[in-house]
Write a protein that holds these residues in place. Structure first.
Motif, PDB file in Angstrom:
ATOM      1  N   SER A 283       3.594  -5.149   4.139  1.00  0.00           N
ATOM      2  CA  SER A 283       2.799  -4.311   5.117  1.00  0.00           C
ATOM      3  C   SER A 283       1.470  -4.613   4.450  1.00  0.00           C
ATOM      4  CB  SER A 283       2.902  -2.908   5.679  1.00  0.00           C
ATOM      5  OG  SER A 283       1.782  -2.547   6.136  1.00  0.00           O
ATOM      6  N   GLU A 286      -0.335  -0.844   4.177  1.00  0.00           N
ATOM      7  CA  GLU A 286      -0.071  -0.211   3.097  1.00  0.00           C
ATOM      8  C   GLU A 286      -0.513  -0.871   1.783  1.00  0.00           C
ATOM      9  OE1 GLU A 286       4.279  -0.047   2.960  1.00  0.00           O
ATOM     10  OE2 GLU A 286       4.517   0.709   5.158  1.00  0.00           O
ATOM     11  N   GLY A 289      -3.938   0.630   1.667  1.00  0.00           N
ATOM     12  CA  GLY A 289      -4.221   2.176   1.661  1.00  0.00           C
ATOM     13  C   GLY A 289      -5.361   2.762   2.246  1.00  0.00           C
ATOM     14  N   PRO A 357      -6.383  -0.605   8.257  1.00  0.00           N
ATOM     15  CA  PRO A 357      -5.329   0.614   8.081  1.00  0.00           C
ATOM     16  C   PRO A 357      -5.679   1.615   9.139  1.00  0.00           C
ATOM     17  CG  PRO A 357      -6.189   0.172   5.939  1.00  0.00           C
ATOM     18  CD  PRO A 357      -6.937  -0.655   6.732  1.00  0.00           C
ATOM     19  N   ASP A 361      -2.261  -3.827  11.967  1.00  0.00           N
ATOM     20  CA  ASP A 361      -1.450  -4.384  10.743  1.00  0.00           C
ATOM     21  C   ASP A 361      -0.718  -5.645  10.884  1.00  0.00           C
ATOM     22  OD1 ASP A 361      -0.515  -4.422   8.333  1.00  0.00           O
ATOM     23  OD2 ASP A 361       1.220  -2.774   8.631  1.00  0.00           O
ATOM     24  N   LYS A 363       2.811  -7.271   9.336  1.00  0.00           N
ATOM     25  CA  LYS A 363       3.834  -6.818   8.673  1.00  0.00           C
ATOM     26  C   LYS A 363       4.845  -7.960   8.911  1.00  0.00           C
ATOM     27  CE  LYS A 363       4.644  -2.676   9.285  1.00  0.00           C
ATOM     28  NZ  LYS A 363       5.401  -1.277   9.578  1.00  0.00           N
TER      29      LYS A 363
END
Length: 442
Positions: A283, A286, A289, A357, A361, A363
């Motif tokens: 991701s 991720e 962050g 975030p 996203d 992914k």
């Protein structure tokens, strides 16, 4: 007629019984002496027992030791004062030791939280040498000989925990995945083995130390909990990800600010060298962050509510777009992707991907069945992603983008890109992707 002379019976008889009277007198004397000595011995014994009784009621009997300390004839108070004067390192042991993976860590006993319970130790020794029945006590003392009473020790667990934490830093490690160092220019590589994580179990180590406190010699084994990383050396050696499956490059626009390029380079550096094992997901959100200045992000334009607004982390969408195209060309499973609401001419039409975030996203999943390696290059002009793995022989081809623009009736109808831009209307794109197996033919 002559008469025979008389026999002197008295003389003769007397001469026969005289020794008997002498012997009887000797025996009587001997018996008297024996009786005297027996009485004297009894008197002495009684005196000695009486003295011992009086002496030992409030003090330790002869040949009494607490560990190696002679406390004979001392009162409990005197014994306590004597023990207080002796350092624990001399009385108990010069050090206590812990063993962890073949290495030893030693500390003075008082530093490790060990202390002597003096009153309890002396009281226990006194109980061992004194009974309610004095005669039984005396018999046992005579049969046993010297008495050696043990030390009674206590442990300050807080102090011991501090000591364990001192050398825990030298032992504890975080688990580290196996890795691969791959040289793209030469194709050479080497695989680095995984390192298990180690963490001391403080509570169980303290319990072990308590259990071995009265055992002389040896070291207490430290209880270590191990954790094992997700990526193993054997898996990488079985299928080293050194064959290029796909590659894709995008270029920066003339409008791009140094801040945006900075952010792109920063994120690319975080992704470079990523190993993705079979079945694992990746991701971009991720990776980003919680976007903040502490991560090194700078402000650059981001699409928010249909408008370009300067925010920290601007430029991440180029990361997502470039990676999406590389992933799609490697025929990996796309789990989440969304186009931008704006058209950017630096991206292939219909093949862009937004990311921020908490909002959107990109992914994907490694469904190749083998480990994957992601390599990145970000310069002042361009961004490249390359995906390495085990060749499957498959090939991927994209079609051109078909454009559907919204007309006056609210329907989406085929339009050219120029018309969509000129009319400034919402539009959709349609791109097909064809995957050919190893026996593919164009």
């Amino acid at each position: 007629m002559s008469k025979s002379p008389k026999k002197d019976f008295n003389y003769k008889e007397g001469s026969r019984i005289a020794p008997f009277f002498h012997l009887n007198s000797f025996m009587r004397t001997t018996l008297k002496l024996a009786g005297f000595f027996a009485f004297a011995s009894l008197l002495i014994a009684v005196s000695m027992v009486s003295y011992d009784y009086i002496k030992t009621r409030g003090a330790f009997p002869p040949k009494t030791y607490i560990y190696t300390v002679d406390v004979s004839s001392l009162t409990k108070g005197e014994a306590e004062r004597k023990l207080k004067k002796i350092p624990l390192a001399e009385l108990y042991a010069p050090c206590v030791s812990f063993e962890a993976e073949g290495k030893y860590y030693s500390f003075p006993p008082d530093e490790a939280g060990v202390y002597l319970l003096i009153k309890e130790t002396v009281g226990n020794a006194f109980s061992m040498t004194h009974q309610d029945n004095y005669i039984d006590e005396l018999k046992e003392r005579i049969s046993v000989g010297a008495v050696y009473a043990p030390l009674i020790l206590g442990i300050d667990e807080d102090q011991l925990e501090k000591v364990l934490e001192k050398f825990a830093k030298k032992i504890e490690t975080e688990p580290k995945d196996a890795g691969i160092v791959f040289y793209e220019d030469t194709g050479g590589y080497h695989i680095e083995p995984e390192i298990p994580g180690r963490k001391i179990d403080i509570d169980k180590t303290i319990k072990r130390f308590k259990a071995s406190l009265y055992q002389e010699g040896g070291a207490t084994p430290v209880k270590i909990n191990y954790s094992y990383p997700a990526i193993k050396e054997l898996e990488l050696r079985a299928s080293p990800p050194i064959h290029k499956l796909s590659a894709y490059t995008t270029y920066y626009g003339s409008h791009d600010s140094p801040n945006r390029i900075h952010n792109i380079k920063l994120i690319a550096s975080w992704i470079d060298g990523t190993l993705l094992m079979p079945g694992k997901e990746f991701s971009v959100a991720e990776i980003l962050g919680d976007v903040g200045p502490e991560q090194g992000f700078k402000e650059a334009f981001v699409i928010v509510g249909g408008e370009l607004i300067p925010l920290l982390g601007g430029g991440a969408c180029q990361i997502a777009t470039t990676l999406y195209n590389a992933v799609a060309l490697a025929d990996l499973e796309i789990l989440q992707r969304k186009n931008h609401s704006f058209y950017f001419n630096i991206y292939p039409l219909g093949r862009d991907a937004g990311v921020y975030p908490g909002q959107v996203d990109f992914k994907f999943k490694n469904d190749s069945g083998h480990p994957l390696l992601i390599k990145t290059v970000a310069t002042k002009r361009k961004l490249s992603f390359r995906i390495y793995g085990t060749p499957s022989g498959k090939k991927v081809r994209f079609s051109g983008a078909s454009i559907l623009g919204k007309d006056g009736s609210g329907k989406y109808v085929p339009m050219t890109l120029k018309k969509v831009i000129d009319l400034d209307v919402p539009f959709r794109t349609l791109v097909t992707r064809k995957v050919y197996d190893k026996n593919w033919r164009l």
